[in-house]
Write an enzyme that holds these catalytic residues in place. Sequence first.
Site, PDB file in Angstrom:
ATOM      1  N   ASP A   1      -8.842   8.723  -9.044  1.00  0.00           N
ATOM      2  CA  ASP A   1      -9.594   9.182  -7.869  1.00  0.00           C
ATOM      3  C   ASP A   1      -9.972  10.662  -8.051  1.00  0.00           C
ATOM      4  OD1 ASP A   1     -10.671   9.189  -5.325  1.00  0.00           O
ATOM      5  OD2 ASP A   1      -8.766   8.968  -4.257  1.00  0.00           O
TER       6      ASP A   1
ATOM      7  N   SER B   1      -4.023   0.393  -8.653  1.00  0.00           N
ATOM      8  CA  SER B   1      -2.626   0.367  -8.152  1.00  0.00           C
ATOM      9  C   SER B   1      -1.557   0.601  -9.217  1.00  0.00           C
ATOM     10  CB  SER B   1      -2.293  -0.953  -7.415  1.00  0.00           C
ATOM     11  OG  SER B   1      -2.867  -0.978  -6.139  1.00  0.00           O
ATOM     12  N   THR B   2      -1.941   0.746 -10.497  1.00  0.00           N
ATOM     13  CA  THR B   2      -0.901   0.815 -11.542  1.00  0.00           C
ATOM     14  C   THR B   2      -0.429   2.234 -11.853  1.00  0.00           C
ATOM     15  OG1 THR B   2      -2.440   0.928 -13.403  1.00  0.00           O
ATOM     16  CG2 THR B   2      -1.811  -1.277 -12.635  1.00  0.00           C
TER      17      THR B   2
END
Length: 179
Positions: A35, A118-119
């Site tokens: 992000d 998500s990892t």
Amino acid sequence: MMERIRIVEGDITREQVDAVVNAANSALAGGGGVDGAIHAAAGPELLEAGLALGGCPTGQARSTPGFRLPARWVIHAVGPVWSGGGNGEAALLAGAYRASLEEAVKLGAKTVAFPAISTGVYGYPKDKAAHIALRTVRDFLAECPQLREVRLVCFSKESAEAHREALRELHGMQSDKDR
Ligand code: AR6
């Protein structure tokens, strides 16, 4: 259809695709990890555009322009935080991939790049997440001729290997079914 899925190692902000998927948080307020890298590469307009969307629930996705990225759009997907696997994480992670692909189709994208949602900070085990990613993308592509290529961009060798292994397993299941 499997030839429309590519597993590559690299930095997603450099990918020459129509849309890149961001592993965002539900406030769409920017953050660390991929992000942070996407926001840094796209420029400050991305934060403004993200905040204007008013958030995004876990398991869903929203889109903005890509601003200074090579990609025309950013699709902000919100994956689940891993908390042991008994809290609907798998369905939410599959939902985040599916919603991103649906958004890509709506935008008219033909090529899309995903990070391993998500990892990182969210702690989803890499091998489990890779299986969900591959299966969800494969099932979606089977129904969707518009998408020419889905690229799974892995930031480490370990992540790329988890995705290659998941792809091999899907291949195996496919040919078993065909026999
Ligand atoms: N290109 C491709 N993959 C990357 C890059 C990159 N430039 N940088 C990191 N990764 P994470 P999450 C990989 O933590 O777990 C943020 O603060 C990384 O190695 O970015 O979904 C958000 O704002 C990992 O495999 O995302 C949220 O609050 C994968 O991208 C939260 O983190 C995802 O790691 C989301 O956590």
